[in-house]
Design a protein around this motif. Structure first.
Motif, PDB file in Angstrom:
ATOM      1  N   PHE A 181      -6.069   5.093  -4.368  1.00  0.00           N
ATOM      2  CA  PHE A 181      -5.713   6.036  -3.700  1.00  0.00           C
ATOM      3  C   PHE A 181      -4.268   6.458  -3.897  1.00  0.00           C
ATOM      4  N   ALA A 182      -3.436   5.567  -3.910  1.00  0.00           N
ATOM      5  CA  ALA A 182      -2.187   5.746  -4.496  1.00  0.00           C
ATOM      6  C   ALA A 182      -2.054   6.280  -5.896  1.00  0.00           C
ATOM      7  N   ALA A 183      -2.916   5.673  -6.904  1.00  0.00           N
ATOM      8  CA  ALA A 183      -2.904   6.285  -8.316  1.00  0.00           C
ATOM      9  C   ALA A 183      -3.316   7.922  -8.239  1.00  0.00           C
ATOM     10  N   MET A 184      -4.454   8.279  -7.419  1.00  0.00           N
ATOM     11  CA  MET A 184      -4.839   9.434  -7.144  1.00  0.00           C
ATOM     12  C   MET A 184      -3.832  10.655  -6.889  1.00  0.00           C
ATOM     13  N   ALA A 185      -3.120   9.795  -5.601  1.00  0.00           N
ATOM     14  CA  ALA A 185      -2.185  10.586  -5.143  1.00  0.00           C
ATOM     15  C   ALA A 185      -0.951  10.832  -6.022  1.00  0.00           C
ATOM     16  N   GLY A 186      -0.761  10.143  -7.246  1.00  0.00           N
ATOM     17  CA  GLY A 186       0.500   9.977  -7.791  1.00  0.00           C
ATOM     18  C   GLY A 186       1.766   9.515  -7.299  1.00  0.00           C
ATOM     19  N   LYS A 187       1.463   8.464  -6.586  1.00  0.00           N
ATOM     20  CA  LYS A 187       2.605   7.990  -5.673  1.00  0.00           C
ATOM     21  C   LYS A 187       2.580   6.337  -5.754  1.00  0.00           C
ATOM     22  N   ASP A 188       3.914   5.824  -5.574  1.00  0.00           N
ATOM     23  CA  ASP A 188       4.126   4.473  -5.469  1.00  0.00           C
ATOM     24  C   ASP A 188       3.181   3.939  -4.432  1.00  0.00           C
ATOM     25  N   GLU A 189       2.746   2.573  -4.448  1.00  0.00           N
ATOM     26  CA  GLU A 189       1.714   2.067  -3.445  1.00  0.00           C
ATOM     27  C   GLU A 189       2.546   1.857  -1.957  1.00  0.00           C
ATOM     28  N   THR A 190       3.709   1.308  -2.088  1.00  0.00           N
ATOM     29  CA  THR A 190       4.503   1.225  -0.856  1.00  0.00           C
ATOM     30  C   THR A 190       4.627   2.785  -0.209  1.00  0.00           C
ATOM     31  N   ALA A 191       5.019   3.801  -0.946  1.00  0.00           N
ATOM     32  CA  ALA A 191       5.506   4.849  -0.381  1.00  0.00           C
ATOM     33  C   ALA A 191       4.110   5.303  -0.068  1.00  0.00           C
ATOM     34  N   TYR A 192       2.849   5.330  -0.715  1.00  0.00           N
ATOM     35  CA  TYR A 192       1.657   5.637  -0.047  1.00  0.00           C
ATOM     36  C   TYR A 192       1.350   4.867   1.237  1.00  0.00           C
ATOM     37  N   ILE A 193       1.539   3.860   1.369  1.00  0.00           N
ATOM     38  CA  ILE A 193       1.188   3.186   2.381  1.00  0.00           C
ATOM     39  C   ILE A 193       1.800   3.668   3.692  1.00  0.00           C
ATOM     40  N   GLY A 194       3.146   3.764   3.273  1.00  0.00           N
ATOM     41  CA  GLY A 194       4.142   4.283   4.492  1.00  0.00           C
ATOM     42  C   GLY A 194       3.850   5.682   4.855  1.00  0.00           C
ATOM     43  N   GLU A 195       3.326   6.472   4.123  1.00  0.00           N
ATOM     44  CA  GLU A 195       2.756   7.711   4.426  1.00  0.00           C
ATOM     45  C   GLU A 195       1.589   7.524   5.198  1.00  0.00           C
ATOM     46  N   LEU A 196       0.754   6.698   5.174  1.00  0.00           N
ATOM     47  CA  LEU A 196      -0.404   6.376   6.035  1.00  0.00           C
ATOM     48  C   LEU A 196       0.096   5.783   7.099  1.00  0.00           C
ATOM     49  N   LEU A 197       0.852   5.001   7.240  1.00  0.00           N
ATOM     50  CA  LEU A 197       1.407   4.728   8.622  1.00  0.00           C
ATOM     51  C   LEU A 197       2.184   5.408   9.392  1.00  0.00           C
ATOM     52  N   ASP A 198       2.927   6.563   8.670  1.00  0.00           N
ATOM     53  CA  ASP A 198       3.445   7.552   9.219  1.00  0.00           C
ATOM     54  C   ASP A 198       2.874   8.226  10.169  1.00  0.00           C
ATOM     55  N   ARG A 199       1.373   8.322  10.040  1.00  0.00           N
ATOM     56  CA  ARG A 199       0.520   9.471  10.448  1.00  0.00           C
ATOM     57  C   ARG A 199      -0.133   8.718  11.979  1.00  0.00           C
ATOM     58  N   LEU A 200       0.648   7.391  12.199  1.00  0.00           N
ATOM     59  CA  LEU A 200       0.218   6.746  13.481  1.00  0.00           C
ATOM     60  C   LEU A 200       1.460   6.683  14.431  1.00  0.00           C
ATOM     61  N   PRO A 201       1.338   6.784  15.471  1.00  0.00           N
ATOM     62  CA  PRO A 201       2.622   6.798  16.580  1.00  0.00           C
ATOM     63  C   PRO A 201       3.194   5.262  16.277  1.00  0.00           C
ATOM     64  N   ALA A 202       4.187   5.243  16.383  1.00  0.00           N
ATOM     65  CA  ALA A 202       5.079   3.984  16.115  1.00  0.00           C
ATOM     66  C   ALA A 202       5.430   3.501  17.759  1.00  0.00           C
ATOM     67  N   LYS A 203       5.375   2.189  17.758  1.00  0.00           N
ATOM     68  CA  LYS A 203       5.860   1.650  18.989  1.00  0.00           C
ATOM     69  C   LYS A 203       7.343   2.029  19.342  1.00  0.00           C
TER      70      LYS A 203
END
Length: 210
Positions: A181-203
């Motif tokens: 998924f990160a490759a398809m989005a053309g993004k670094d894996e850590t950055a991609y994961i961070g974007e996924l997590l940003d869609r969730l509410p943080a405690k």
């Protein structure tokens, strides 16, 4: 995506309420199923820590590596992990504060995750262990979700004469998915994961994912 935080605990060992388990033909198949059932019972009773002794040594080490990376500040500890473990560590940082991470064992985190509803009971009740195949000290069972085969099997390893749940395939499958998924989005894996997590509410007050 919240389910991903517990994938390494729950997806392989979820409880069955609507699926009729097939007959177990050999003593070994029954022993494998008994390990699954023990984990199922613990999860249904929200006793996540009781699942940890049912995991292989390598699975426990992997979970401890995730917890340890989440405890350490900065990005460097995360980069030493494969994407699936990195996702879990970054998720733990988001949902648990630094003080909580320092004091909590892997079992404590499992207990907290179940009690906090990171995985709803409906997910547990929709899953079951299908036919089991044993080969030497390894076994694999067909994981069923809503009576359909899941993408990842339920794997087991015999250690010290007892069957234990092996989470290696879960980590491998999750890492492959995130890399793709990160490759398809053309993004670094850590950055991609961070974007996924940003869609969730943080405690409130939790360390923000790196």
């Amino acid at each position: 995506m919240r389910v991903a935080f517990l994938t390494f605990f729950v997806v392989l060992i979820a409880a069955a309420t609507s699926f009729a388990a097939p007959p177990r033909e050999t003593p070994e198949e029954r022993e494998v199923a008994a390990t699954f059932d023990a984990a199922r019972t613990a999860l249904s009773e929200k006793r996540g820590s009781a699942v940890i002794p049912l995991l292989t040594r390598n699975s426990v080490k992997a979970l401890e590596s995730v917890r340890d990376a989440a405890r350490q500040p900065g990005d460097a500890p995360l980069q030493r992990l494969e994407p699936a473990e990195r996702f879990a560590a970054m998720g733990l940082r988001r949902y648990l504060g630094p003080a909580e991470l320092r004091r909590m064992s892997v079992g404590d985190i499992a207990n907290h995750a179940l009690k906090a509803g990171w995985l709803g009971p409906n997910v547990i009740s929709r899953s079951a262990l299908g036919p089991v195949r044993v080969k030497g000290d390894r076994a694999s069972g067909l994981l069923m979700v809503d009576n359909r085969p899941a993408l990842v099997p339920a794997d087991f390893v015999r250690e010290g004469g007892a069957w234990r749940i092996d989470l290696a395939s879960v980590f491998t499958f999750g890492s492959q998915m995130l890399k793709g998924f990160a490759a398809m989005a053309g993004k670094d894996e850590t950055a991609y994961i961070g974007e996924l997590l940003d869609r969730l509410p943080a405690k409130p007050g939790a360390m923000k994912a790196q």
